[in-house]
Write an enzyme that holds these catalytic residues in place. Structure first.
Site: not given
Length: 284
Positions: A52, A2-3, A274
């Site tokens: 977050k 989740p962001e 990433r």
DNA sequence: TATAATGTTAGACT
DNA sequence: AAGTCTAACATTAT
């Protein structure tokens, strides 16, 4: 996983079920979470988001802070549930459906790590990779909020901080000490919308480019909140529903596909370990 | 079997 | 000294 938009979605939904509820019981199903003390018998006063992080404010001056990290999810099981009888700590080949339940019939929750039982229902933390954290602190020890993009970002401030930085602008956007809430999906999407190559050194962006980044950050994140998050693989909201923002993704996870703006090909590179997706011709 | 997955951070390096 | 980079955390899916 989740962001900001996903955490904001959970936050809004938690506000509809938790405030006023008394904590009846806490079940820790993963020792990695550590001890959780001082909450039972107290009442939820408010739910907030900080970047977050989700903050659950508890009567008596305590704040419980939850971070879902990579694979954490929250699920609200309405009604009184004897949680321990309904938990699986590993998958063992059983199918997960969209709500986090296994199979049909009575709900079993794969990868359950924590349960917080209230009179109205049980809040269940589901987290395959076990990176999520849950800590209880006195309210005043909560760190100050850095700039949150919902509602506006100062382009001038971004440019001022970036002036001396040589790290790639994508890494800059994802630095939680500078801006609260942008992760891998939205960093890629923001830079596409701003037309900026993610590899560019942060110090090299012009004032006009920072204005674009600030404007697009707000626009992309606000649309994602309105869509209740991006479900590319397993994101679900508090009630088990997927979001719809995946329909708006321009580059993320679209390696080799056609850019809808210029017809070129989306590329994938690695930055800081990433994946980064971008359109070389739209993001020079 | 190797690689990648929506995050952070300690420690090494510059 | 502050900025930057890498490996590590744990587990699954392709």
């Amino acid at each position: 996983m989740p962001e900001l938009p996903e955490v904001e979605t959970l936050c809004r939904q938690l506000k509809s079920v938790l405030p006023g509820e008394e904590i009846l019981r806490i079940e820790i199903l993963d020792a990695r979470l550590g001890k959780i003390e001082g909450l039972v018998g107290r009442r939820v006063e408010a739910v907030k988001r900080r970047g977050k992080f989700l903050q659950i404010c508890i009567s008596g001056g305590l704040t419980a802070e939850l971070h879902l990290r990579m694979s954490g999810r929250l699920f609200w099981q309405k009604g009184g549930v004897p949680l321990l009888s309904r938990v699986r700590s590993s998958k063992k080949g059983e199918p997960l459906n969209g709500s986090g339940r296994i199979g049909s019939g009575p709900p079993f929750f794969a990868y359950s790590r924590l349960g917080i039982v209230f009179p109205a229902g049980t809040l269940i933390l589901i987290d395959p990779r076990r990176f999520a954290t849950f800590t209880v602190q006195p309210v005043e020890s909560t760190p100050a909020l850095v700039e949150d993009p919902l509602g506006g970002l100062s382009a001038r401030r971004l440019r001022e901080i970036a002036r001396t930085r040589r790290l790639p602008v994508k890494s800059f956007l994802m630095d939680q000490r500078l801006i609260a809430g942008i992760g891998n999906i939205y960093a890629c999407e923001i830079l596409f919308a701003a037309g900026i190559d993610p590899r560019r050194p942060s110090s090299g962006l012009s004032p006009a480019e920072w204005r674009k980044v600030a404007k697009m950050s707000v626009a992309i994140l606000e649309r994602a909140v309105a869509c209740r998050g991006t479900t590319v693989s397993d994101w679900r909201d508090l009630f088990g529903c997927g979001g719809t923002n995946q329909d708006h993704l321009a580059v993320y996870a679209r390696h080799g596909e056609i850019c809808r703006r210029c017809g070129g090909r989306i590329e994938r590179i690695t930055q800081g370990g990433r994946g980064t997706w971008f359109c070389p011709s739209c993001q020079p």
